[in-house]
Design a protein around this motif. Structure first.
Motif, mmCIF file in Angstrom:
data_model
loop_
_atom_site.group_PDB
_atom_site.id
_atom_site.type_symbol
_atom_site.label_atom_id
_atom_site.label_comp_id
_atom_site.label_asym_id
_atom_site.label_seq_id
_atom_site.Cartn_x
_atom_site.Cartn_y
_atom_site.Cartn_z
ATOM 1 N N ALA A 48 -11.090 -5.212 -11.247
ATOM 2 C CA ALA A 48 -9.825 -4.568 -11.603
ATOM 3 C C ALA A 48 -8.942 -4.717 -10.381
ATOM 4 O O ALA A 48 -9.105 -3.999 -9.390
ATOM 5 N N THR A 49 -8.003 -5.665 -10.418
ATOM 6 C CA THR A 49 -7.226 -6.008 -9.236
ATOM 7 C C THR A 49 -5.743 -6.137 -9.555
ATOM 8 O O THR A 49 -5.340 -6.302 -10.708
ATOM 9 N N HIS A 50 -4.935 -6.085 -8.494
ATOM 10 C CA HIS A 50 -3.480 -6.157 -8.597
ATOM 11 C C HIS A 50 -2.956 -6.983 -7.431
ATOM 12 O O HIS A 50 -3.334 -6.753 -6.281
ATOM 13 N N GLU A 51 -2.112 -7.975 -7.694
ATOM 14 C CA GLU A 51 -1.431 -8.783 -6.683
ATOM 15 C C GLU A 51 -2.376 -9.593 -5.794
ATOM 16 O O GLU A 51 -1.997 -9.969 -4.673
ATOM 17 N N ALA A 80 -0.861 1.520 -6.800
ATOM 18 C CA ALA A 80 -0.202 0.548 -5.920
ATOM 19 C C ALA A 80 1.309 0.657 -6.004
ATOM 20 O O ALA A 80 2.018 0.416 -5.021
ATOM 21 N N HIS A 81 1.841 1.032 -7.175
ATOM 22 C CA HIS A 81 3.290 1.192 -7.317
ATOM 23 C C HIS A 81 3.799 2.326 -6.442
ATOM 24 O O HIS A 81 4.882 2.244 -5.861
ATOM 25 N N GLY A 82 3.006 3.394 -6.352
ATOM 26 C CA GLY A 82 3.405 4.506 -5.501
ATOM 27 C C GLY A 82 3.417 4.126 -4.037
ATOM 28 O O GLY A 82 4.339 4.488 -3.289
ATOM 29 N N ALA A 83 2.374 3.390 -3.595
ATOM 30 C CA ALA A 83 2.350 2.931 -2.208
ATOM 31 C C ALA A 83 3.517 1.994 -1.929
ATOM 32 O O ALA A 83 4.148 2.056 -0.855
ATOM 33 N N GLN A 84 3.836 1.149 -2.902
ATOM 34 C CA GLN A 84 4.951 0.226 -2.748
ATOM 35 C C GLN A 84 6.275 0.986 -2.603
ATOM 36 O O GLN A 84 7.131 0.639 -1.790
ATOM 37 N N ARG A 85 6.429 2.040 -3.383
ATOM 38 C CA ARG A 85 7.649 2.856 -3.304
ATOM 39 C C ARG A 85 7.788 3.499 -1.921
ATOM 40 O O ARG A 85 8.884 3.529 -1.338
ATOM 41 N N MET A 126 -0.199 9.686 -6.587
ATOM 42 C CA MET A 126 -1.350 9.693 -5.685
ATOM 43 C C MET A 126 -1.298 8.506 -4.740
ATOM 44 O O MET A 126 -1.654 8.611 -3.560
ATOM 45 N N GLY A 127 -0.848 7.354 -5.232
ATOM 46 C CA GLY A 127 -0.689 6.195 -4.362
ATOM 47 C C GLY A 127 0.384 6.430 -3.307
ATOM 48 O O GLY A 127 0.223 6.050 -2.128
ATOM 49 N N TYR A 128 1.479 7.046 -3.717
ATOM 50 C CA TYR A 128 2.557 7.381 -2.782
ATOM 51 C C TYR A 128 2.039 8.329 -1.704
ATOM 52 O O TYR A 128 2.273 8.123 -0.501
ATOM 53 N N ASP A 129 1.325 9.370 -2.116
ATOM 54 C CA ASP A 129 0.838 10.375 -1.172
ATOM 55 C C ASP A 129 -0.189 9.790 -0.206
ATOM 56 O O ASP A 129 -0.213 10.148 0.984
#
Length: 344
Positions: A48-51, A80-85, A126-129
């Motif tokens: 299960a991967t992204h990018e 990953a979208h949250g971390a990207q933001r 959660m990714g953002y945090d």
């Protein structure tokens, strides 16, 4: 040195998790310094991967802004979208003509339903945090281990034992003594660890099941649940899914192809630590981050790049062992996961 991936100068780690009320999952973010070269090697047949395609050495952008490891299977990749933001807010990423685009590869483990609610899985916030937590970490900060981050809902040994997050680091010698290789692992393996792995000792297992085999008749059943508990959306035990996610970081100067070869070599450490690995049901992934602060110097008969690969594999083995040793027993509405009986 704290024997963690953050011994590599500039590497930071942030983790968030949710437990109780149906939750048993989390997110781990590894944040490298700007300009770090990234690579990945996916060996599992069920990732299960992204990018990850963006990390091919032949693609446009050689750098990585963060690596996200998550629970929640493919659903959790939204972290990953949250971390990207968060990275975009910091102005970190690949600069195009009119925008900054953070490059954030990610991979996830399968922990759905282990807290009792199959819909309780990591989200964008959660990714953002987790990314914000990594950004706030001081240099060489301590990395929490065990039941944290992406390892919160991790299991081991046919879902009998608790998996988790572990980390380790090693230093090169001689003319390259300033080069550090660190690893972080999220262990969610169907199989068993080899005792003594990484120390040269023979791998021996003394638990309820042999490495790579289901529990013996009469042993604790996979995914044992508390009396009267039910897991929504679960039909039977099914085949347990085996995923170990690793990030290898070094302050050595590596180009994208060399980083890719380092990720490939590091998989040997995963295979030495756990059995089985790299099967059709695995999501096994190793990322590499090279911060480019130390040039490698040829020093001795062994090619210095090979020495780096050996240390990368050894660091992965040590991080996996640390994850298993650090994980603690969990008893919730979804599952009972015992502490693994690691000797010593």
């Amino acid at each position: 040195m704290t024997s963690s991936i953050t011994d590599v100068p500039g590497i930071r780690v942030g983790q968030v998790q949710k437990t109780g009320d149906g939750w048993l999952t989390g997110v781990t973010v590894v944040l490298p310094p700007p300009g770090s070269v990234g690579a990945v090697d996916v060996r599992g047949g069920g990732p299960a991967t992204h990018e990850t395609d963006a990390l091919d050495p032949t693609t446009l952008v050689p750098t990585v802004d963060a690596v996200v490891l998550s629970g929640g299977s493919a659903f959790g990749l939204i972290a990953a979208h949250g971390a990207q933001r968060w990275l975009e807010e910091q102005g970190l990423g690949y600069r195009t003509a009119n925008a900054v685009v953070p490059i954030v590869p990610a991979a996830a483990i399968y922990d759905l339903g282990r807290g009792g609610d199959i819909t309780a899985r990591p989200d964008e916030q959660m990714g953002y945090d987790a990314a914000a937590s990594a950004g706030a970490m001081p240099d060489f900060g301590a990395v929490p281990r065990g039941n944290v981050g992406a390892g919160t809902g991790a299991a081991l040994g046919f879902q009998q034992y608790k998996g988790g997050v572990g980390t380790a680091s090693l230093r090169m010698s001689g003319a390259n003594e300033g080069v550090v290789v660190g690893a972080l692992a999220v262990v969610n393996a169907v199989g068993m660890p080899f005792h003594g792995a990484g120390s040269g000792a023979e791998g021996l297992h003394t638990g309820a099941a042999r490495p790579g085999r289901p529990p013996e008749e009469g042993a604790a059943r996979p995914g044992r649940r508390p009396e009267g508990a039910d897991v929504p959306g679960r039909r039977g035990e099914g085949a347990p899914l085996n995923t170990t996610l690793c990030v290898v970081a070094t302050n050595a100067v590596l180009d994208p192809a060399q980083a890719k070869r380092t990720a490939s070599a590091a998989h040997a450490g995963l295979a030495r630590a756990l059995s089985p690995s790299h099967t059709l049901m695995d999501g096994d992934v190793v990322f590499t981050l090279a911060t480019g602060q130390q040039q490698l110097v040829q020093d001795g008969p062994m090619d210095v790049r090979v020495e780096l690969h050996v240390l990368a594999a050894d660091a992965v083995t040590a991080a996996i062992r640390d994850a298993v040793v650090s994980a603690e027993r969990v008893e919730g509405s979804g599952v009972v996961l015992e502490k693994y009986p690691y000797p010593g």
